[in-house]
Design a protein around this motif. Structure first.
Motif, PDB file in Angstrom:
ATOM      1  N   VAL A  60       0.810  -1.281  -6.432  1.00 33.10           N
ATOM      2  CA  VAL A  60       0.671  -0.311  -5.350  1.00 33.10           C
ATOM      3  C   VAL A  60      -0.797   0.096  -5.235  1.00 33.10           C
ATOM      4  O   VAL A  60      -1.393   0.587  -6.188  1.00 33.10           O
ATOM      5  CB  VAL A  60       1.565   0.919  -5.606  1.00 33.10           C
ATOM      6  N   LEU A  61      -1.358  -0.142  -4.037  1.00 28.96           N
ATOM      7  CA  LEU A  61      -2.807   0.010  -3.843  1.00 28.96           C
ATOM      8  C   LEU A  61      -3.102   0.849  -2.607  1.00 28.96           C
ATOM      9  O   LEU A  61      -2.212   1.144  -1.829  1.00 28.96           O
ATOM     10  CB  LEU A  61      -3.426  -1.382  -3.609  1.00 28.96           C
ATOM     11  N   SER A  85       0.831  -1.198   0.000  1.00 27.36           N
ATOM     12  CA  SER A  85       0.000   0.000   0.000  1.00 27.36           C
ATOM     13  C   SER A  85       0.862   1.244   0.000  1.00 27.36           C
ATOM     14  O   SER A  85       1.991   1.244   0.495  1.00 27.36           O
ATOM     15  CB  SER A  85      -0.966  -0.007   1.177  1.00 27.36           C
ATOM     16  N   LYS A  86       0.303   2.287  -0.594  1.00 23.85           N
ATOM     17  CA  LYS A  86       0.991   3.579  -0.697  1.00 23.85           C
ATOM     18  C   LYS A  86       1.341   4.091   0.694  1.00 23.85           C
ATOM     19  O   LYS A  86       0.649   3.793   1.655  1.00 23.85           O
ATOM     20  CB  LYS A  86       0.032   4.613  -1.308  1.00 23.85           C
ATOM     21  N   THR A 131      -6.590  -0.487   2.256  1.00 23.02           N
ATOM     22  CA  THR A 131      -7.743  -1.374   2.468  1.00 23.02           C
ATOM     23  C   THR A 131      -7.973  -2.318   1.288  1.00 23.02           C
ATOM     24  O   THR A 131      -8.711  -3.295   1.419  1.00 23.02           O
ATOM     25  CB  THR A 131      -9.040  -0.570   2.712  1.00 23.02           C
ATOM     26  N   ASP A 132      -7.363  -2.014   0.142  1.00 24.57           N
ATOM     27  CA  ASP A 132      -7.558  -2.879  -1.029  1.00 24.57           C
ATOM     28  C   ASP A 132      -6.556  -4.035  -1.095  1.00 24.57           C
ATOM     29  O   ASP A 132      -6.776  -4.994  -1.834  1.00 24.57           O
ATOM     30  CB  ASP A 132      -7.463  -2.053  -2.325  1.00 24.57           C
ATOM     31  N   VAL A 133      -5.465  -3.952  -0.325  1.00 25.37           N
ATOM     32  CA  VAL A 133      -4.426  -4.986  -0.416  1.00 25.37           C
ATOM     33  C   VAL A 133      -4.988  -6.386  -0.099  1.00 25.37           C
ATOM     34  O   VAL A 133      -4.852  -7.312  -0.918  1.00 25.37           O
ATOM     35  CB  VAL A 133      -3.187  -4.636   0.450  1.00 25.37           C
ATOM     36  N   PRO A 134      -5.686  -6.584   1.050  1.00 27.65           N
ATOM     37  CA  PRO A 134      -6.213  -7.936   1.314  1.00 27.65           C
ATOM     38  C   PRO A 134      -7.234  -8.382   0.273  1.00 27.65           C
ATOM     39  O   PRO A 134      -7.350  -9.580   0.003  1.00 27.65           O
ATOM     40  CB  PRO A 134      -6.894  -7.810   2.683  1.00 27.65           C
ATOM     41  N   VAL A 135      -7.942  -7.441  -0.326  1.00 23.33           N
ATOM     42  CA  VAL A 135      -8.950  -7.792  -1.345  1.00 23.33           C
ATOM     43  C   VAL A 135      -8.259  -8.360  -2.583  1.00 23.33           C
ATOM     44  O   VAL A 135      -8.669  -9.396  -3.126  1.00 23.33           O
ATOM     45  CB  VAL A 135      -9.811  -6.554  -1.725  1.00 23.33           C
ATOM     46  N   PHE A 136      -7.195  -7.702  -3.032  1.00 21.78           N
ATOM     47  CA  PHE A 136      -6.461  -8.187  -4.204  1.00 21.78           C
ATOM     48  C   PHE A 136      -5.832  -9.554  -3.923  1.00 21.78           C
ATOM     49  O   PHE A 136      -5.780 -10.417  -4.794  1.00 21.78           O
ATOM     50  CB  PHE A 136      -5.366  -7.179  -4.615  1.00 21.78           C
ATOM     51  N   VAL A 137      -5.354  -9.746  -2.681  1.00 23.09           N
ATOM     52  CA  VAL A 137      -4.720 -11.030  -2.333  1.00 23.09           C
ATOM     53  C   VAL A 137      -5.793 -12.116  -2.212  1.00 23.09           C
ATOM     54  O   VAL A 137      -5.633 -13.229  -2.728  1.00 23.09           O
ATOM     55  CB  VAL A 137      -3.883 -10.910  -1.027  1.00 23.09           C
ATOM     56  N   GLN A 138      -6.906 -11.767  -1.573  1.00 23.18           N
ATOM     57  CA  GLN A 138      -8.016 -12.713  -1.410  1.00 23.18           C
ATOM     58  C   GLN A 138      -8.475 -13.265  -2.769  1.00 23.18           C
ATOM     59  O   GLN A 138      -8.745 -14.445  -2.911  1.00 23.18           O
ATOM     60  CB  GLN A 138      -9.160 -11.927  -0.794  1.00 23.18           C
ATOM     61  N   HIS A 139      -8.532 -12.381  -3.769  1.00 20.53           N
ATOM     62  CA  HIS A 139      -9.010 -12.793  -5.089  1.00 20.53           C
ATOM     63  C   HIS A 139      -7.895 -13.338  -5.974  1.00 20.53           C
ATOM     64  O   HIS A 139      -8.134 -13.657  -7.139  1.00 20.53           O
ATOM     65  CB  HIS A 139      -9.724 -11.626  -5.781  1.00 20.53           C
TER      66      HIS A 139
END
Ligand code: AMP
Length: 205
Positions: free
Chosen positions: A49-50, A7-8, A53-61
């Motif tokens: 680079v996200l 994350s940034k 709050t989006d980092v776990p979402v990208f990893v989850q998917h």
């Protein structure tokens, strides 16, 4: 190919030196560009680079195989589809309940302002307190000052922000640091690469 989501801001700044210790580097040109998928010096490792709050979402998917995310964000989102493999011991702080005075958190139906509604709900459920959660996206410290809430649940590092706004921290909910998370399917399909990376990182912590 391994894709790592960061994350940034603070996490990017503190994770890049960690990655450099294991030979993964991103040039200043890449970092200063407006690209969101950055090349590293290792051909089959990319960095995206996200927002935090989006980092776990990208990893989850599975769009990113690996991510570095604050424990606060992971706990708020839940652990579906991810494993937490490593405590990177960076970006440390505490999740706290803060208010103007101790009497403010004794109220029967407590109004709690927070960016972390699930974390707050779980905590107050556990201690059998009835609460009304007010979800905010920033400037939490303002809420008790203007009478929007009785207390807040937020991250505290030095405590300066609380102090500047006439608040005090009372209960600690959890201690927070950045964690290395991995997509469960990637962990199976790219097990050797991921284990190598995690083991090398662990040695350099
Ligand atoms: P401080 O004044 O040092 O206690 O910092 C508190 C402010 O910084 C609050 O607005 C927090 O949301 C934010 N903060 C503190 N530590 C972290 C962290 N590790 N990650 C993200 N935000 C943080």
């Amino acid at each position: 190919m391994l894709t790592i989501a960061l994350s940034k801001g603070r996490i990017l700044k503190e994770t890049l030196p960690l990655l450099a210790t294991i030979g993964i580097e991103v040039s200043d040109d890449e970092l200063n560009s407006r690209k969101l998928i950055l090349d590293s010096n290792v051909e089959d490792i990319k960095i995206i680079v996200l927002r935090a709050t989006d980092v776990p979402v990208f990893v989850q998917h599975g769009v990113a195989d690996i991510g570095v995310s604050g424990k606060d964000v992971i706990e708020e989102k839940g652990y579906m589809g991810i494993y937490e493999l490593l405590d990177l011991r960076i970006s440390k702080c505490r999740m706290m309940v803060a208010a103007k005075s101790a009497s403010d958190i004794q109220k029967n139906l407590l109004k709690v302002a927070t960016k972390y509604p699930n974390t707050a709900k779980n905590y107050f459920n556990k201690i059998n307190r009835q609460v009304e959660i007010i979800k905010l996206y920033g400037a939490m410290e303002l809420a008790p000052v203007v009478g929007l809430s009785d207390c807040i649940v937020d991250l505290v590092d030095t405590g300066n922000t609380l102090k500047a706004n006439g608040l005090k921290a009372f209960d600690e909910i959890s201690s927070i640091s950045s964690r290395l998370i991995v997509n469960i399917s990637s962990y199976k399909s790219k097990n050797i690469e991921i284990k190598d990376l995690v083991e090398s990182l662990e040695k350099n912590l």
